[in-house]
Design an enzyme around this catalytic site. Structure first.
Site, PDB file in Angstrom:
ATOM      1  N   GLY A 124       0.825  -1.191   0.000  1.00 48.80           N
ATOM      2  CA  GLY A 124       0.000   0.000   0.000  1.00 48.80           C
ATOM      3  C   GLY A 124       0.857   1.237   0.000  1.00 48.80           C
ATOM      4  O   GLY A 124       2.090   1.166  -0.058  1.00 48.80           O
TER       5      GLY A 124
ATOM      6  N   LYS B 122       2.556  -5.629   9.091  1.00 52.95           N
ATOM      7  CA  LYS B 122       2.577  -4.465   8.206  1.00 52.95           C
ATOM      8  C   LYS B 122       3.769  -3.593   8.579  1.00 52.95           C
ATOM      9  O   LYS B 122       3.836  -3.044   9.673  1.00 52.95           O
ATOM     10  CB  LYS B 122       1.285  -3.668   8.333  1.00 52.95           C
ATOM     11  CG  LYS B 122       1.250  -2.421   7.465  1.00 52.95           C
ATOM     12  CD  LYS B 122      -0.062  -1.668   7.655  1.00 52.95           C
ATOM     13  CE  LYS B 122      -0.074  -0.387   6.848  1.00 52.95           C
ATOM     14  NZ  LYS B 122      -1.326   0.364   7.048  1.00 52.95           N
TER      15      LYS B 122
ATOM     16  N   ASP C  42     -10.695   5.732   4.998  1.00 57.93           N
ATOM     17  CA  ASP C  42     -10.135   4.993   3.858  1.00 57.93           C
ATOM     18  C   ASP C  42     -10.852   3.657   3.682  1.00 57.93           C
ATOM     19  O   ASP C  42     -10.212   2.612   3.521  1.00 57.93           O
ATOM     20  CB  ASP C  42      -8.632   4.783   4.051  1.00 57.93           C
ATOM     21  CG  ASP C  42      -7.917   4.498   2.718  1.00 57.93           C
ATOM     22  OD1 ASP C  42      -8.520   4.783   1.656  1.00 57.93           O
ATOM     23  OD2 ASP C  42      -6.786   4.002   2.741  1.00 57.93           O
TER      24      ASP C  42
END
Length: 813
Positions: free
Chosen positions: A505, A524, A619
């Protein structure tokens, strides 16, 4: 034999009676100061006149009595309408039983018929060598009281031998006053021996805190958490007043089981706290199952003192009966006070009350004379408990005297002297014929005030800068307390040197990994870019405050140098985007799509309404929705999230947050309205249209050169009954209704004006409700240009920019 049985029965009865009975104090004195006759107050308690045996010998010269000019709302006649007013130092002397006693002083700061104005009264109070009040002004204290009140009770706990000497000393050239004096004895070492387990935990040390019998206390807060006010006569024999916690910003759900029986024990006898305190509680989240909220209770205290924090607990919910069902940690002033608190295990069972004592020092680090003491109850996430929540029934905060025997807060900067007793002979008359002296005094006083104001402003600016600088570090410290922290080397081991990439991302890459216990996790790793610290703080702050079946669970984090990583649960079915892509050529399972849409809506509803602090995601898109083995959706990726108070209807953003194609129009341009949680509603509507295939037709239409605005053709297709672009020919009538309902809900969600969109709790009702209850919303007509979005947008996933730009004019309303 019979005698032995009778003896044992008598002992058992006496022990049981001691456990369940309220306390019966040996000393109870209620003096209505300044009154000339005995009276009964509104609660039925008898107040007597002051006895000459307990008054100073200079009664006439040192004091006088007066009646209040008027009775304000909420002020009872007894003991507040009469007062004893002191011209000079004045001492009461009370004979008492050795031990500790409650001393309560009653004040009504108003105008009195004698001309005395208590608003301008400043004085000090001492008792048996302890300074209780210094340069005290009752009116300013009343004005700052929570909840607001027109009268005031100051409660102290004083160690006594045989006599209690209570001295009032007016500040120079002023008067002192008091309306009522109450003295009540208490059980031996009631507040000094520790909690029900006889332990007083020091939150700043591994060594337990000790309070000796010579310590005095001031009662700062006493709250019935989740319940109403408990008046003095409804207390357990010590005539304490328990305020409701409603005025302190608590929003967790209330536990109140009608008629529940509280089983007091020898460790927690009935006099510790009344039935009404233990019969009601507050859950620190808004649901009794699978929800979690880090709740901060902020209680104003005086800096520079040690405090006793007493917390009361009792599990009264019928479904919570076993140890391990609800386990939480206790934090005081952001410090771990007790890691594992299982009320059932500690107390011995359901409906058995218990209380824990903690000591904490509150210093001047905040730069405030009256900072806020913070209390947090945090469920343990790494346990197999049934209820991810925390429960609390009552709170008591008591201030301990310092090494000088002082309980008074530091003197305020007032132009009032407190160093001597007023005397008419010591008052200097004004100097006649020398006006320049007055001018000089005014100049000096004005300069002092100006300098003091300047210093205060500078201190406030420095404190604000310091808070901003330390905000990130303080957040990380809190994360360390709540979550497991991993070092970067551990991440390499977990992910096998980051060998298995799951996705990428705009803010980082997600890797698959395995913990030492075999659990598969998603790691992440944020990019090493300047400014990413804010995204990290956003994401960890948001995720650490959630626990819901439709929200991805945070398991840990890494904060090492420039390395930032988030460890969360891994979901085998990947993202909703991948699910949609895999099923483009297939007839979708409408039931599965509907379940996914409903789950996402519930997750957003929880973020907006289920947390104490509202979380706006900013988002929402298919890439940020993950699916578990049962296709249960979970909202993920909180890098752009913003935390705000629920009462904030409009949010302030300095940047544009979101992904092209899902950004609400007001986020891009304020001409569409204010930014709020309704921005997530818009993104949700666009996401559901993605799920049912509407966005695919947008791309086809645009590529064919059509300039049709996609809601227009959706309206037209709905009117003509043409929905084959979504469901194909194999759909049954029932599924057809479900899809149509999803379309209608989406159209309401993507209204151009935020005020026209339903909130997420209403969206959930619409999805769960009947199709017949839904109407087709009016056609939207406002467009937003591609150029405007591209110039102002901060994409959360840069790889989507090219694809989304192609369809922007059709997809942004």
């Amino acid at each position: 034999m019979n005698c032995n049985v009778l003896f044992l029965l008598s002992v058992l009865v006496s022990v049981t009676a001691g456990v369940t009975a309220a306390y019966h104090p040996t000393d109870v004195f209620l003096f209505n100061c300044g009154d000339t006759s005995n009276n009964v107050d509104n609660s039925g308690r008898n107040w007597t006149v002051e006895s000459r045996q307990i008054l100073s010998s200079n009664l006439v010269n040192a004091s006088f009595t007066s009646e209040a000019s008027y009775q304000k709302a909420g002020v009872s006649r007894i003991p507040y309408m009469k007062a004893r007013i002191f011209r000079s130092e004045f001492t009461y002397s009370f004979p008492v039983t050795p031990g500790s006693i409650f001393l309560r002083l009653y004040f009504y700061p108003t105008q009195y018929k004698s001309g005395f104005d208590a608003v301008n009264s400043f004085f000090s109070v001492k008792v048996n060598g302890f300074t209780l009040l210094r340069n005290f002004n009752a009116d300013s204290t009343v004005q700052a009281s929570i909840p607001l009140s027109n009268s005031l009770i100051k409660e102290f706990i004083i160690p006594v031998h045989q006599t209690l000497n209570l001295t009032f000393t007016p500040s120079k050239n002023l008067l002192a006053f008091v309306n009522g004096i109450e003295i009540v004895s208490m059980p031996d070492r009631f507040y000094s021996k520790g909690g029900f387990d006889n332990v007083l935990r020091n939150v700043s040390s591994d060594v337990d805190f000790q309070i000796d019998n010579s310590t005095a206390f001031e009662s700062v807060h006493r709250l019935n958490v989740g319940g109403q006010i408990v008046n003095e006569v409804d207390d357990s024999g010590m005539f304490r007043r328990w305020l409701s916690d409603d005025s302190f910003g608590n929003s967790g759900s209330i536990v109140n089981v009608p008629g529940v029986k509280i089983n007091y024990t020898e460790k927690t006898p009935a006099y510790v706290a009344p039935y009404d305190v233990y019969a009601t509680s507050r859950l620190m989240g808004n649901s009794s199952n699978l929800m979690f909220n880090l709740t901060g209770m902020f209680l104003t205290v005086d800096a520079g003192y040690n405090y006793l924090v007493r917390l009361h607990f009792c599990e009264t919910l019928p479904q919570v009966t076993k140890a391990g069902q609800r386990v939480f940690s206790i934090f005081v002033e952001d410090k771990m006070a007790k890691k594992e608190t299982d009320v059932i295990r500690l107390s011995g069972g359901p409906r058995i009350p218990m209380y824990l004592d903690f000591s904490v020092y509150v210093g001047f680090e905040s730069g405030m004379i009256q900072p806020e003491l913070r209390l947090d109850l945090v469920p343990l996430k790494d346990t197999n408990q049934t209820y991810y929540d925390a429960i609390l029934s009552g709170v008591e905060i008591l201030k301990l005297n310092d090494s000088d025997g002082n309980l008074a807060r530091p003197n305020p900067e007032l132009l009032v002297s407190t160093d001597s007793t007023p005397d008419d002979s010591n008052v200097t008359p004004p100097i006649k014929g020398k006006p320049h002296v007055l001018v000089i005094i005014l100049i000096v006083v004005g300069s002092v005030i100006g300098l003091a104001t300047f210093i205060v402003i500078i201190m406030l600016l420095i404190r604000q800068m310091k808070r901003k600088k330390n905000k990130k570090e303080n957040s990380v410290i809190m994360f360390k307390l709540l979550l497991k922290q991993y070092i970067y080397a551990e991440l390499k081991k977990i992910t096998k040197s980051f060998s298995h990439t799951v996705g990428k991302g705009g803010f980082g890459t997600v890797y698959r990994g395995n913990l030492s216990n075999g659990r598969t996790v998603a790691v992440k790793v944020l990019k090493d870019l300047k400014g990413n610290g804010d995204d990290f703080i956003n994401e960890v702050t948001s995720m650490s405050q959630t626990s819901h079946v439709n929200i991805v669970s945070l398991l840990g984090f890494c904060y090492e140098g420039s390395k930032r990583a988030i460890i969360s649960e891994f979901l085998e079915h990947g993202s909703l985007d991948q699910f949609i892509s895999r099923n483009k050529s297939l007839t979708p399972n409408v039931t599965t799509l509907y379940g996914i849409a409903l789950g996402i809506a519930r997750g957003l509803e929880y973020l907006h309404y289920g947390c104490k602090t509202r979380i706006v995601h900013f988002d929402i898109k298919p890439q940020n929705i993950l699916l578990d083995d049962n296709f249960c959706p979970k909202v993920a990726d909180f890098g752009l999230a913003k935390l705000c108070e629920k009462r904030e209807s409009i949010l302030s953003l300095i940047d544009t947050r979101g992904t092209i194609g899902y950004i609400a129009p007001e986020v891009v341009s304020r001409m569409y309205g204010g930014i709020s949680h309704k921005s997530d509603v818009y993104s949700y509507g666009m996401l559901v249209l993605d799920m049912i295939g509407a966005r695919n037709k947008v791309e086809t239409t645009t590529c064919n050169g059509s300039t049709a605005y996609f809601p227009d053709w959706i309206y037209k297709d709905l009117e003509n009954g043409d929905q084959t672009w979504i469901i194909g020919d194999e759909i049954n009538e029932e599924d057809n209704k479900i899809v149509k309902k999803m379309i209608l809900v989406s159209l309401w969600c993507i209204r151009p004006c935020p005020s026209d969109r339903p909130p997420m709790n209403k969206v959930v009702e619409m999805i769960e409700g009947s199709l017949d209850a839904l109407e087709l919303p009016p056609k939207p007509s406002r467009h937003i240009s591609t150029e405007l979005v591209l110039e102002s947008s901060s994409l959360s996933d840069g790889q989507e920019a090219e694809k989304q730009t192609q369809t922007l004019d059709s997809t942004i309303i």
